[in-house]
Enzyme design. Structure first.
Site, short mmCIF file in Angstrom:
data_model
loop_
_atom_site.label_atom_id
_atom_site.label_comp_id
_atom_site.label_asym_id
_atom_site.label_seq_id
_atom_site.Cartn_x
_atom_site.Cartn_y
_atom_site.Cartn_z
N TYR A 54 -13.09 -12.37 -12.03
CA TYR A 54 -13.27 -12.34 -10.58
C TYR A 54 -13.03 -10.93 -10.02
O TYR A 54 -12.01 -10.30 -10.30
CB TYR A 54 -12.33 -13.31 -9.87
CG TYR A 54 -12.40 -13.15 -8.36
CD1 TYR A 54 -13.50 -13.61 -7.65
CD2 TYR A 54 -11.40 -12.47 -7.66
CE1 TYR A 54 -13.61 -13.43 -6.28
CE2 TYR A 54 -11.49 -12.28 -6.29
CZ TYR A 54 -12.60 -12.76 -5.61
OH TYR A 54 -12.71 -12.56 -4.27
N ASN A 196 -7.93 -5.71 -0.91
CA ASN A 196 -6.94 -6.77 -1.03
C ASN A 196 -5.55 -6.19 -0.81
O ASN A 196 -5.26 -5.05 -1.21
CB ASN A 196 -7.00 -7.40 -2.42
CG ASN A 196 -7.87 -8.65 -2.46
OD1 ASN A 196 -7.87 -9.35 -3.46
ND2 ASN A 196 -8.59 -8.93 -1.41
N PHE A 327 -2.21 -11.68 -2.36
CA PHE A 327 -2.67 -11.07 -1.11
C PHE A 327 -2.34 -11.92 0.12
O PHE A 327 -2.48 -11.48 1.24
CB PHE A 327 -4.19 -10.87 -1.15
CG PHE A 327 -4.93 -12.11 -1.59
CD1 PHE A 327 -4.97 -13.23 -0.79
CD2 PHE A 327 -5.57 -12.15 -2.82
CE1 PHE A 327 -5.63 -14.38 -1.19
CE2 PHE A 327 -6.24 -13.30 -3.23
CZ PHE A 327 -6.27 -14.42 -2.42
#
Length: 495
Positions: A54, A196, A327
């Site tokens: 990801y 992030n 995050f």
């Protein structure tokens, strides 16, 4: 001052010292090695495997199942930053932007983010040269990190967006020409590492904590001056009273008021009244509750600014690349709301003391002028303070109780911590304004108590204040005097 970015603890006190323009950052050797090691590990994993990871070789958010070809990974980073730069509204103040830069550098220095060394060093270049990316206050929901504000922070790295430099607003392309630099070429995962994280809301929180520490001290000193000017009683501050309910902040405040009023002629004189209103008598309980809240919030933010908060987390020593949720802003969104609420109470009780000072009781003239009627005196200063206190009440509705799903439901619970952070910023400024109005009134009231004097500490504060703000004999335009009172709180050395 030169500060070395390393794995050692970054304190809020250190950040406060780094805000002046002469401060410089540099990476220690360990930090450089961690950054290089993590990047090399990530490059190796990308080269050895076509497995989707990801944010490294996939799309973002609900597009996480779409794989990206190797030859498009660099373009993916630019696209990410551009598409996420959706900020609106007022600019984030330069002091807060500078803290954002520092916190992002600190987070990336741990070597869990996969950024290249030159990317981190360019962020340091911005900090060291007082180049402030133009960041906007609206746009972040505070959960996939502060995506929107951090996108604006990252745009100038690649020659896009805007910055402020030496008071001039210019494009990212222009600043590179001025500095003689070349834009950073981002590689896989770097855009996500930059976007992030919680550095926007955390920076606002750090700024607020720095300001709140000083406002808490000012609140005690101004309350002490108001108490003496109102002919208040000292007995409620007897330490024996507070030992039977030993909240730390309450004890500290009672001790502070005793120290501030030691040697006062006014506080020692015979009193006709048996007790004072709560806004005077309960200063230790109210100011103390703020101090206890401050210490709690500071402890949480302290952890946050010493953490890696982007996604995915890359841990070379354990051969791990894990997509998770560091995050998410919830751990600091709740404390940010709490700090705003506790700060607003300093202003709320301050406004009540202002009201008592202008009430025409206890031997003080109505509205603190010698000839009320012809003169309105300080009448409307209380109105102004009441207006600001009311606004704080609206701003203190907690942002963290809200959540609106984003990204086609993939990001289905968000913290709204960034909204809480910008509200906290406004609350801090409002509290400062109300305390400045109280000082304006308290100094005026104290002058009506002559020839008696307050304590040496309070009289010294009064004398310093009078160098900036004069006694008001007759009605005059008040707003410049209130502004000078605000400036006095911001710049006076008194603690």
């Amino acid at each position: 001052m030169i500060h070395e970015i390393n794995a050692e603890h970054l304190s809020i006190e250190t950040i406060e010292k780094l805000l002046p323009q002469s401060s410089q950052l540099k990476l220690c050797d360990d930090a450089r090695q961690r950054i290089v090691k993590c990047r090399a590990y990530l490059d190796q994993k990308i080269a050895e495997s076509d497995r989707p990871v990801y944010g490294v070789n996939t799309g973002f958010g609900s597009l996480c199942d779409i794989s990206i070809n190797h030859d498009q990974l660099a373009q993916l980073q630019i696209n990410l930053i551009q598409s996420h730069a959706c900020g609106m509204g007022d600019r984030v103040p330069n002091d807060v932007v500078k803290i954002m830069l520092l916190l992002k550098i600190q987070s990336l220095s741990y070597g869990y983010s996969g950024c290249k060394l030159d990317t981190v060093e360019r962020l340091i270049d911005f900090f060291n040269n007082d180049i402030y990316p133009i960041v906007f206050q609206q746009g972040s929901v505070g959960s996939s990190g502060d995506l929107v504000p951090l996108a604006h922070l990252g745009l100038p790295l690649v020659g896009l967006g805007e910055v402020e430099y030496k008071g001039q607003r210019m494009s990212g392309e222009e600043i590179y020409k001025v500095m003689g630099w070349k834009p950073i070429h981002l590689t896989s995962k770097e855009g996500l590492a930059l976007l992030n994280g919680t550095q926007n809301m955390a920076a606002f929180a750090v700024w607020a904590l720095i300001k709140a520490k000083h406002l808490g001290r000012w609140a005690d000193a101004i309350a002490a001056m108001s108490l003496d000017a109102f002919d208040g009683r000292i007995e409620p501050f007897n330490i024996s009273v507070h030992r039977v309910r030993p909240h730390q902040g309450q004890l500290e405040t009672a001790k502070a008021l005793n120290r501030l009023l030691e040697g006062s002629e006014l506080v020692c004189q015979e009193k006709e009244h048996v007790q004072d209103p709560y806004s005077f008598r309960c200063v230790p309980q109210v100011h103390g509750a703020f101090k206890d809240t401050y210490n709690y919030v500071k402890s949480v933010i302290d952890i946050e600014i010493n953490s890696a908060t982007d996604n995915p987390t890359v841990i070379p020593d354990e051969d791990l690349i894990i997509s998770s949720g560091n995050f998410h802003g919830e751990p600091i969104a709740l404390p940010i709301d709490f700090l705003a609420i506790s700060l607003s109470e300093l202003a709320s009780i301050s406004e009540r003391r202002i009201d008592k000072l202008v009430s025409g009781t206890r031997g003080l003239p109505s509205f603190l002028v010698a000839r009320p009627g012809l003169n309105s005196g300080f009448m409307i200063t209380q109105y102004a303070a009441a207006s600001v206190v009311s606004q704080n009440k609206m701003l203190c509705w907690p942002a963290s109780v809200d959540s609106i799903p984003t990204c086609q439901g993939q990001e289905d619970h968000v913290s709204m911590g960034a909204n809480g952070a910008t509200k906290l910023y406004r609350v801090v400024l409002n509290v400062e304004r109300v305390l400045a109005i109280e000082l304006f009134n308290a100094a005026q009231a104290l002058d009506f108590r002559r020839p008696l004097h307050s304590s040496p500490i309070i009289e010294r504060l009064h004398d310093e204040y009078r160098k900036e703000v004069p006694f008001v004999e007759e009605d005059t335009v008040m707003y410049p005097l209130i502004e000078r009172s605000i400036q006095f709180l911001q710049h006076a050395a008194f603690d």
